[in-house]
Design a protein around this motif. Structure first.
Motif, PDB file in Angstrom:
ATOM      1  N   ALA A  93     -10.668 -25.273  22.350  1.00  0.00           N
ATOM      2  CA  ALA A  93      -9.282 -25.309  23.399  1.00  0.00           C
ATOM      3  C   ALA A  93      -8.791 -23.579  22.669  1.00  0.00           C
ATOM      4  O   ALA A  93      -8.606 -23.517  21.805  1.00  0.00           O
ATOM      5  CB  ALA A  93      -8.465 -26.266  23.296  1.00  0.00           C
ATOM      6  N   ASP A 149      -9.561 -26.879  27.801  1.00  0.00           N
ATOM      7  CA  ASP A 149     -10.981 -27.266  27.147  1.00  0.00           C
ATOM      8  C   ASP A 149     -11.809 -26.514  27.276  1.00  0.00           C
ATOM      9  O   ASP A 149     -12.267 -26.301  28.595  1.00  0.00           O
ATOM     10  CB  ASP A 149     -11.120 -28.561  27.460  1.00  0.00           C
ATOM     11  CG  ASP A 149     -12.754 -28.898  26.884  1.00  0.00           C
ATOM     12  OD1 ASP A 149     -13.471 -28.264  26.029  1.00  0.00           O
ATOM     13  OD2 ASP A 149     -13.440 -30.160  26.906  1.00  0.00           O
ATOM     14  N   TRP A 157      -2.966 -26.575  27.602  1.00  0.00           N
ATOM     15  CA  TRP A 157      -4.208 -25.846  26.624  1.00  0.00           C
ATOM     16  C   TRP A 157      -5.844 -26.410  27.608  1.00  0.00           C
ATOM     17  O   TRP A 157      -5.712 -26.779  28.946  1.00  0.00           O
ATOM     18  CB  TRP A 157      -4.867 -27.225  25.554  1.00  0.00           C
ATOM     19  CG  TRP A 157      -4.159 -26.872  23.967  1.00  0.00           C
ATOM     20  CD1 TRP A 157      -4.134 -26.439  22.987  1.00  0.00           C
ATOM     21  CD2 TRP A 157      -2.449 -27.052  24.012  1.00  0.00           C
ATOM     22  NE1 TRP A 157      -2.797 -26.727  22.504  1.00  0.00           N
ATOM     23  CE2 TRP A 157      -2.055 -27.148  22.873  1.00  0.00           C
ATOM     24  CE3 TRP A 157      -1.483 -28.436  25.130  1.00  0.00           C
ATOM     25  CZ2 TRP A 157      -0.468 -27.128  22.369  1.00  0.00           C
ATOM     26  CZ3 TRP A 157      -0.409 -28.418  24.313  1.00  0.00           C
ATOM     27  CH2 TRP A 157       0.044 -28.093  22.850  1.00  0.00           C
ATOM     28  N   ALA A 193      -8.014 -27.842  19.784  1.00  0.00           N
ATOM     29  CA  ALA A 193      -8.196 -28.618  20.349  1.00  0.00           C
ATOM     30  C   ALA A 193      -7.887 -29.655  19.710  1.00  0.00           C
ATOM     31  O   ALA A 193      -7.768 -30.795  20.813  1.00  0.00           O
ATOM     32  CB  ALA A 193     -10.226 -29.450  20.389  1.00  0.00           C
TER      33      ALA A 193
END
Ligand SMILES: [Zn+2]
Length: 239
Positions: free
Chosen positions: A230, A182, A180, A219
Motif C-alpha cells: 500500500a 492497495d 491508503w 499495507a
C-alpha cells in the motif's frame, strides 16, 4: 473524499526525479488503468543527486530527466514537465508558486498529489528541504493562487490561463496518513519505475527487498492481508 468517478485528471508535483516513484507510482498506475490523465511536474532535475562523482552537474540533470521519463513510461505516464530549479535550493518563492499555478491552470487537475510540507519526525528522508518547500508551494498554488484570477494576473493576461479550482490534495511523506491505496496489482510496475533510476539505486544493495518491505508495512498499517502492498497519503479537501 472525492469519489473516484470524479477524478479525471491528476497532477503530481514533486521536487526530484524518483520522488513520485517512491511515493505514489503504484497509485498513479491504478489511475492510468482507469483512464485518468496523469501529469508529472518536477521542480528540479535532481542534479545534486547520485553517487557518481565523475559526472558534472549538467550531465546528471540530463541523465535524471531521462530516467524519470522511463520511470513514467513504466506506469503509463507520458506528460512529464520539468521546471529546472536548482536541486537542493528550493524555497517557497512567489516564482515557484506562479510556476506551479501555471501548470495547474494548464492541466486543470481534480486531484494534486505532492509532498507533505511539514517535517516528519519519525523518519528524516521524506522531509528533505526541497520536498517541504515544494509541498508548501504546491498547496499555496492550489489555494489560493490557481483559483484566484487576481493572483499572478499575467497568467490570464499574457497566457490566457483561466483560474482553476483543484478539489483535493494527497500529501506524501507525512507522519499522519489517513488514506491508503492497495497497490498490490501495480507493485511490479512501481518496482519497474523505481528501477529506472539507475543513477540513484544501482549501488544500493537489496533495494527491491527494501522497497517491498516498506510498502508491505504500509499495507499492514492499512489493515490489508499479508502479501499486499500500500501507499499512504494525507488527504486534504481543497474544494
Ligand atoms: Zn526527493
Amino acid at each position: 473524499m472525492l469519489p473516484e468517478t470524479e477524478i479525471n485528471r491528476v497532477l503530481v508535483v514533486t521536487a526530484h526525479p524518483d520522488d513520485v516513484d517512491f511515493g505514489s507510482a503504484g497509485s498513479v498506475a491504478l489511475f492510468v488503468d482507469k483512464g485518468v490523465e496523469v501529469t508529472y511536474l518536477l521542480v528540479t532535475d535532481g542534479d545534486a543527486g547520485g553517487n557518481e562523482r565523475t559526472l558534472d552537474n549538467s550531465g546528471m540533470a540530463e541523465l535524471r530527466r531521462t530516467e524519470q521519463l522511463a520511470a513514467a513510461k513504466a506506469v503509463g505516464v507520458t506528460d512529464v514537465r520539468f521546471l529546472g530549479y536548482p536541486d537542493g535550493q528550493v524555497t517557497v518563492s512567489l516564482d515557484l508558486r506562479r510556476d506551479i499555478a501555471r501548470v495547474i491552470r494548464q492541466v486543470r487537475p481534480d486531484l494534486v498529489i505532492t509532498h507533505h510540507p511539514d517535517r516528519n519526525y519519525q523518519h528524516v528522508a521524506p522531509s528533505h528541504p526541497d520536498h517541504r518547500a515544494v509541498g508548501g508551494a504546491a498547496l499555496d498554488a492550489v489555494y489560493p493562487d490557481a483559483r484566484n484570477p487576481y493572483a499572478f494576473p499575467e497568467l490570464v493576461k499574457d497566457e490566457g490561463l483561466e483560474a482553476w479550482t483543484v478539489r483535493e490534495v494527497w500529501l506524501n511523506g507525512g507522519s499522519t496518513p489517513n488514506h491508503w491505496v492497495d497497490i498490490t496489482e501495480a507493485m511490479d510496475r512501481k518496482l519497474a519505475a523505481l528501477q529506472s533510476h539507475g543513477s540513484q539505486i544501482s549501488h544500493v544493495e537489496g533495494f527491491l527487498d527494501f522497497v517491498k518491505s516498506r510498502f508491505a508495512a504500509w499495507a499492514e498499517q492499512a489493515g490489508l492481508d499479508e502479501g499486499h502492498y500500500a501507499e499512504g497519503f494525507q488527504v486534504v479537501t481543497t474544494a
